[in-house]
Design a protein around this motif. Structure first.
Motif, PDB file in Angstrom:
ATOM      1  N   GLU A 243       0.843  -1.207   0.000  1.00 10.20           N
ATOM      2  CA  GLU A 243       0.000   0.000   0.000  1.00 10.20           C
ATOM      3  C   GLU A 243       0.878   1.257   0.000  1.00 10.20           C
ATOM      4  OE1 GLU A 243      -2.369   0.490   3.514  1.00 10.20           O
ATOM      5  OE2 GLU A 243      -3.257   2.357   2.757  1.00 10.20           O
ATOM      6  N   LEU A 244       1.889   1.236   0.871  1.00  6.71           N
ATOM      7  CA  LEU A 244       2.816   2.376   0.945  1.00  6.71           C
ATOM      8  C   LEU A 244       3.541   2.561  -0.388  1.00  6.71           C
ATOM      9  CD1 LEU A 244       4.378   4.553   2.522  1.00  6.71           C
ATOM     10  CD2 LEU A 244       5.893   2.770   3.386  1.00  6.71           C
ATOM     11  N   LEU A 245       4.000   1.454  -0.945  1.00  7.81           N
ATOM     12  CA  LEU A 245       4.724   1.527  -2.219  1.00  7.81           C
ATOM     13  C   LEU A 245       3.865   2.123  -3.325  1.00  7.81           C
ATOM     14  CD1 LEU A 245       6.794  -1.640  -3.103  1.00  7.81           C
ATOM     15  CD2 LEU A 245       7.519   0.741  -3.029  1.00  7.81           C
ATOM     16  N   GLY A 246       2.591   1.703  -3.342  1.00  6.78           N
ATOM     17  CA  GLY A 246       1.659   2.219  -4.356  1.00  6.78           C
ATOM     18  C   GLY A 246       1.517   3.729  -4.209  1.00  6.78           C
ATOM     19  N   LEU A 247       1.398   4.189  -2.964  1.00 10.64           N
ATOM     20  CA  LEU A 247       1.228   5.629  -2.726  1.00 10.64           C
ATOM     21  C   LEU A 247       2.497   6.393  -3.099  1.00 10.64           C
ATOM     22  CD1 LEU A 247      -0.690   5.427   0.672  1.00 10.64           C
ATOM     23  CD2 LEU A 247      -1.571   6.358  -1.485  1.00 10.64           C
ATOM     24  N   ILE A 248       3.632   5.780  -2.801  1.00 11.49           N
ATOM     25  CA  ILE A 248       4.910   6.428  -3.150  1.00 11.49           C
ATOM     26  C   ILE A 248       4.979   6.625  -4.665  1.00 11.49           C
ATOM     27  CG2 ILE A 248       7.390   5.907  -3.323  1.00 11.49           C
ATOM     28  CD1 ILE A 248       7.320   4.965  -0.448  1.00 11.49           C
ATOM     29  N   ALA A 249       4.641   5.573  -5.400  1.00  9.38           N
ATOM     30  CA  ALA A 249       4.708   5.660  -6.865  1.00  9.38           C
ATOM     31  C   ALA A 249       3.708   6.699  -7.375  1.00  9.38           C
ATOM     32  CB  ALA A 249       4.417   4.291  -7.468  1.00  9.38           C
ATOM     33  N   LYS A 250       2.499   6.679  -6.814  1.00  7.81           N
ATOM     34  CA  LYS A 250       1.448   7.592  -7.273  1.00  7.81           C
ATOM     35  C   LYS A 250       1.774   9.051  -6.961  1.00  7.81           C
ATOM     36  CE  LYS A 250      -3.440   7.654  -7.017  1.00  7.81           C
ATOM     37  NZ  LYS A 250      -4.494   7.493  -6.055  1.00  7.81           N
ATOM     38  N   SER A 251       2.555   9.253  -5.904  1.00  7.28           N
ATOM     39  CA  SER A 251       2.834  10.636  -5.498  1.00  7.28           C
ATOM     40  C   SER A 251       3.959  11.261  -6.309  1.00  7.28           C
ATOM     41  CB  SER A 251       3.181  10.681  -4.010  1.00  7.28           C
ATOM     42  OG  SER A 251       4.370   9.959  -3.769  1.00  7.28           O
ATOM     43  N   GLY A 252       4.504  10.529  -7.275  1.00  6.83           N
ATOM     44  CA  GLY A 252       5.496  11.128  -8.180  1.00  6.83           C
ATOM     45  C   GLY A 252       6.925  10.729  -7.884  1.00  6.83           C
ATOM     46  N   CYS A 253       7.125   9.651  -7.119  1.00  8.43           N
ATOM     47  CA  CYS A 253       8.512   9.252  -6.816  1.00  8.43           C
ATOM     48  C   CYS A 253       9.215   8.815  -8.101  1.00  8.43           C
ATOM     49  CB  CYS A 253       8.519   8.105  -5.810  1.00  8.43           C
ATOM     50  SG  CYS A 253      10.187   7.575  -5.409  1.00  8.43           S
ATOM     51  N   ARG A 254      10.379   9.386  -8.359  1.00 10.04           N
ATOM     52  CA  ARG A 254      11.158   9.020  -9.540  1.00 10.04           C
ATOM     53  C   ARG A 254      12.428   8.263  -9.175  1.00 10.04           C
ATOM     54  NH1 ARG A 254       7.112   9.553 -11.548  1.00 10.04           N
ATOM     55  NH2 ARG A 254       6.485  10.785 -13.343  1.00 10.04           N
ATOM     56  N   GLY A 255      12.851   8.380  -7.913  1.00  6.03           N
ATOM     57  CA  GLY A 255      14.069   7.671  -7.537  1.00  6.03           C
ATOM     58  C   GLY A 255      14.207   7.585  -6.027  1.00  6.03           C
ATOM     59  N   LEU A 256      14.771   6.470  -5.568  1.00  8.10           N
ATOM     60  CA  LEU A 256      15.041   6.330  -4.133  1.00  8.10           C
ATOM     61  C   LEU A 256      16.518   6.049  -3.924  1.00  8.10           C
ATOM     62  CD1 LEU A 256      12.019   4.169  -2.875  1.00  8.10           C
ATOM     63  CD2 LEU A 256      12.417   6.605  -2.444  1.00  8.10           C
ATOM     64  N   LEU A 257      17.096   6.719  -2.955  1.00 10.62           N
ATOM     65  CA  LEU A 257      18.472   6.422  -2.559  1.00 10.62           C
ATOM     66  C   LEU A 257      18.370   5.447  -1.392  1.00 10.62           C
ATOM     67  CD1 LEU A 257      21.353   8.877  -2.261  1.00 10.62           C
ATOM     68  CD2 LEU A 257      20.916   7.406  -0.346  1.00 10.62           C
ATOM     69  N   MET A 258      19.020   4.292  -1.533  1.00  8.76           N
ATOM     70  CA  MET A 258      18.832   3.245  -0.532  1.00  8.76           C
ATOM     71  C   MET A 258      20.166   2.659  -0.092  1.00  8.76           C
ATOM     72  SD  MET A 258      15.699   1.303  -2.409  1.00  8.76           S
ATOM     73  CE  MET A 258      14.607   0.993  -1.051  1.00  8.76           C
ATOM     74  N   GLY A 259      20.267   2.368   1.199  1.00 10.26           N
ATOM     75  CA  GLY A 259      21.501   1.791   1.739  1.00 10.26           C
ATOM     76  C   GLY A 259      21.474   0.279   1.650  1.00 10.26           C
ATOM     77  N   PHE A 260      22.059  -0.280   0.586  1.00 11.85           N
ATOM     78  CA  PHE A 260      22.206  -1.748   0.505  1.00 11.85           C
ATOM     79  C   PHE A 260      23.416  -2.172   1.339  1.00 11.85           C
ATOM     80  CE2 PHE A 260      19.089  -3.052  -2.673  1.00 11.85           C
ATOM     81  CZ  PHE A 260      18.704  -1.825  -3.176  1.00 11.85           C
ATOM     82  N   GLU A 261      24.419  -1.319   1.360  1.00 13.49           N
ATOM     83  CA  GLU A 261      25.626  -1.405   2.197  1.00 13.49           C
ATOM     84  C   GLU A 261      26.564  -2.549   1.841  1.00 13.49           C
ATOM     85  OE1 GLU A 261      25.283   1.308   3.374  1.00 13.49           O
ATOM     86  OE2 GLU A 261      23.451   1.636   4.492  1.00 13.49           O
ATOM     87  N   SER A 262      26.085  -3.810   1.870  1.00 15.55           N
ATOM     88  CA  SER A 262      27.003  -4.918   1.617  1.00 15.55           C
ATOM     89  C   SER A 262      26.253  -6.085   0.991  1.00 15.55           C
ATOM     90  CB  SER A 262      27.628  -5.371   2.941  1.00 15.55           C
ATOM     91  OG  SER A 262      28.497  -6.469   2.702  1.00 15.55           O
ATOM     92  N   ILE A 263      27.004  -6.872   0.216  1.00 16.53           N
ATOM     93  CA  ILE A 263      26.391  -8.080  -0.335  1.00 16.53           C
ATOM     94  C   ILE A 263      26.575  -9.245   0.643  1.00 16.53           C
ATOM     95  CG2 ILE A 263      26.631  -7.445  -2.766  1.00 16.53           C
ATOM     96  CD1 ILE A 263      29.132  -9.374  -2.723  1.00 16.53           C
ATOM     97  N   ARG A 264      27.270  -8.981   1.744  1.00 18.55           N
ATOM     98  CA  ARG A 264      27.561 -10.073   2.680  1.00 18.55           C
ATOM     99  C   ARG A 264      26.734  -9.943   3.958  1.00 18.55           C
ATOM    100  NH1 ARG A 264      33.984 -11.268   2.042  1.00 18.55           N
ATOM    101  NH2 ARG A 264      33.780 -12.237  -0.008  1.00 18.55           N
ATOM    102  N   GLU A 265      26.051 -11.029   4.240  1.00 15.95           N
ATOM    103  CA  GLU A 265      25.148 -11.062   5.389  1.00 15.95           C
ATOM    104  C   GLU A 265      25.878 -10.744   6.711  1.00 15.95           C
ATOM    105  OE1 GLU A 265      21.929 -12.088   4.467  1.00 15.95           O
ATOM    106  OE2 GLU A 265      21.077 -13.124   6.187  1.00 15.95           O
ATOM    107  N   GLU A 266      27.113 -11.251   6.846  1.00 11.70           N
ATOM    108  CA  GLU A 266      27.803 -11.046   8.131  1.00 11.70           C
ATOM    109  C   GLU A 266      28.111  -9.563   8.361  1.00 11.70           C
ATOM    110  OE1 GLU A 266      28.930 -13.001   5.672  1.00 11.70           O
ATOM    111  OE2 GLU A 266      31.105 -12.834   5.375  1.00 11.70           O
ATOM    112  N   ALA A 267      28.325  -8.815   7.273  1.00 10.33           N
ATOM    113  CA  ALA A 267      28.575  -7.371   7.424  1.00 10.33           C
ATOM    114  C   ALA A 267      27.290  -6.684   7.892  1.00 10.33           C
ATOM    115  CB  ALA A 267      29.035  -6.775   6.100  1.00 10.33           C
ATOM    116  N   LEU A 268      26.165  -7.098   7.318  1.00 11.36           N
ATOM    117  CA  LEU A 268      24.892  -6.501   7.704  1.00 11.36           C
ATOM    118  C   LEU A 268      24.583  -6.815   9.166  1.00 11.36           C
ATOM    119  CD1 LEU A 268      22.842  -7.533   4.523  1.00 11.36           C
ATOM    120  CD2 LEU A 268      23.910  -5.308   4.975  1.00 11.36           C
ATOM    121  N   LYS A 269      24.842  -8.066   9.537  1.00 10.62           N
ATOM    122  CA  LYS A 269      24.561  -8.474  10.927  1.00 10.62           C
ATOM    123  C   LYS A 269      25.460  -7.715  11.891  1.00 10.62           C
ATOM    124  CE  LYS A 269      22.668 -13.056  10.210  1.00 10.62           C
ATOM    125  NZ  LYS A 269      23.053 -14.391   9.772  1.00 10.62           N
ATOM    126  N   SER A 270      26.736  -7.599  11.539  1.00 12.59           N
ATOM    127  CA  SER A 270      27.673  -6.971  12.479  1.00 12.59           C
ATOM    128  C   SER A 270      27.370  -5.493  12.654  1.00 12.59           C
ATOM    129  CB  SER A 270      29.116  -7.150  11.995  1.00 12.59           C
ATOM    130  OG  SER A 270      29.335  -6.341  10.852  1.00 12.59           O
TER     131      SER A 270
END
Ligand code: B12
Ligand code: SF4
Length: 466
Positions: A250-277
């Motif tokens: 629902e939130l995603l739908g509203l974000i798209a409808k409200s004109g979102c063109r891009g999101l900056l997102m922290g993926f940070e690492s491809i390794r699970e242990e880095a995310l956990k630590s």
């Protein structure tokens, strides 16, 4: 009263010789906010100098000089502060770094404002007028978001910022990523009243709005209400959101409808242990490709931030991550080096372990190795990160990106990509020079001369880091 508000430069962002060009700049709201907060009864003459896009004329005089500082600009802020104090002005420092390093900042200022200034800056100015300035100002009351007023945007240099239509919807972030400054600086996650933000957005003449919030979806119910109202304004917008945005259709739908063109997102690492630590819990166990596909299906581009140098990283992470980033469909990868910002538990831990290798704050900008990594040398971290940058911004990687959805944005992806490619190459080049200048005694030179290095040569002159 003559008030001069200064936004200091860093070698990455400075007028004429900085690395960031207009196409990658968005306007901070710090000084426009402070200007709007000056009590009208003072009849003050307020001037803003933004060193990211103009030079500071040091013959300018003022009774009160207010300077903002994040860690990367703190040295320059202190340099300007010292000069103005020597000329007899009352100098006030504020922002993230002076809040988290107050004693250090007091060595360069007559007063420091800690935390939000909505109440304490007007109080300080009235104290100056009454001749009773204190050393530290900190709002003791719980913060009410309705105190955030519309900034005075009249002095934003619109021609120098592609993103001049910047707005704050919230402050802080409810997540607790170990390396992030957000929850050290912001006492809580707070959202402004929907009607206040909508009024501000309406008043902007920019079609595209750049939200400065660390995380727009920290309170999902509030975010839904906000995006429902924003949708009525027919704007485009970009901003930051944590990866769990995809958990709420629902939130995603509203974000798209409200004109979102891009999101900056922290993926940070491809390794699970880095995310956990690092307590990056919202990323753990997530398939990044599913996140990207979901957002692309809604026509939303993804600027994906990756960080290298977690304690769990070793030298094998670079090849693996480069491969992953090139083949994944991130529209704009942003590659940074792990930075222990003072004020975070990471900084305290590394300092206790004797692993902080430089206190030159100008290097604390996500592009330099300022600590001793756990499982590799500083040179390996610097060069490995360069390698990922080069691979992520190779022409081959671009050609892969141009064939993904949404097709309408292909020209936009192309232009942003070329801009980022240029910028990432400049970062790598200047980073190489800095590494040689700053870290050679610690970790050996970066570049082909370093036997442990993965990257290509970085040559040139020292970029005069203050
Ligand atoms: C715009 C912005 C930028 C701009 C300009 C930054 C700058 N100030 O120099 C650019 C694009 C250049 C930038 C780059 C980076 N940024 Co930035 N950026 C922001 C952002 C999104 C908005 C700042 C803003 O306008 N806020 C709105 C205003 C109203 O709030 P404010 O600045 O906090 O000001 C309030 C108080 O702090 C106080 N105050 C502040 N200054 C002063 C001064 C005086 C005199 C007084 C009285 C009061 C006062 O009053 C204001 C009203 O309450 C913030 C996140 C955020 N939402 O704040 C991150 C943030 C400042 N950036 C951050 C980071 C990490 C970076 C980068 C390292 C990112 C990267 N990996 O490349 C680089 C490094 C840049 C460098 N030179 O070193 C961190 C700061 C970490 C730190 N300790 O330094 C932040 C907090 C984001 C985060 N959560 O991690 N950034
Ligand atoms: S989600 Fe982003 S803004 Fe929030 S704490 Fe983590 S890194 Fe900081």
């Amino acid at each position: 009263m003559r008030i001069l508000l200064i936004h200091p430069q860093n070698y990455l962002q400075r007028h004429a010789t900085g690395i960031y060009g207009r196409g990658l700049r968005y306007a901070p709201l710090t000084m426009p906010t402070l200007k709007a907060l000056v009590p009208p009864e003072l009849g003050a003459d307020v001037r803003i100098v933004d060193e990211m896009v103009e030079d500071l004329d040091e013959t300018l005089s003022a009774d009160v000089v207010g300077i903002t500082a994040i860690t990367g600009t703190a040295n320059r802020a202190y340099e300007i502060a010292d000069r103005y104090r020597a000329k007899g002005a009352t100098v006030v420092l504020g922002g993230v770094h002076p809040t988290l390093r107050t004693d250090e900042s007091l060595g360069h200022a007559d007063a420091v404002v800690r935390g939000y200034a909505e109440r304490s800056w007007p109080a300080l100015l009235l104290d100056v007028a009454a001749g009773r300035l204190q050393k530290v100002y900190e709002d003791p009351e719980p913060f009410d978001p309705s105190l955030i007023i519309a900034p005075d945007r009249s002095s934003i240099h619109r021609r120098d910022y592609i993103g001049w239509g910047t707005v704050e919807m919230s402050r802080g972030c409810p997540n607790d990523c170990e390396f992030c400054i957000s929850h050290r600086f912001h006492p809580n996650y707070i959202c402004r009243r929907v009607e206040d933000v909508i009024e501000e957005v309406k008043a902007l003449r920019s079609k595209t709005v750049f939200f400065l919030d660390p995380n727009l979806i920290g309170d999902r119910e509030h975010a839904k209400e906000f995006f429902s109202e924003l949708a009525k304004l027919n704007k485009w917008w970009v901003g930051c959101a944590s990866l769990d945005v995809v958990d709420d259709p629902e939130l995603l739908g509203l974000i798209a409808k409200s004109g979102c063109r891009g999101l900056l997102m922290g993926f940070e690492s491809i390794r699970e242990e880095a995310l956990k630590s690092s307590s990056k819990s919202q990323n753990i166990g997530r398939r990044y490709s599913a996140v990207i596909d979901t957002l692309h299906d809604l026509g939303i581009l993804v600027q994906a931030c990756f960080v290298f140098g977690f304690d769990t990283d070793d030298t094998s992470v670079f090849e693996e991550a480069a491969e992953y980033i090139v083949n994944a469909k991130f529209d704009l990868p942003q590659i940074s080096i792990y930075t222990p910002f003072p004020g975070t538990p990471v900084f305290d831990r590394l300092e206790a372990e004797g692993r902080i290798t430089t206190r030159n704050w100008s290097l604390y900008n996500g592009q330099n190795v300022v600590f001793r990594p756990q499982n590799m040398s500083a040179a390996e971290l610097a060069c490995g990160t360069d390698l990922v940058r080069k691979r992520a911004y190779s022409w081959g990687a671009l050609s892969k990106r141009l064939f993904v959805k949404p097709l309408w944005v292909k020209p936009l992806v192309f232009l942003s990509y070329v801009g980022f490619r240029f910028y990432q190459h400049r970062i790598a080049k200047v980073g190489g020079e800095l590494a040689v200048a700053e870290h050679a005694p610690l970790c050996g030179p970066r570049g082909p001369a370093a036997p442990s290095c993965f990257g290509e040569a970085s040559a040139g002159t020292n970029p005069e880091v203050p």
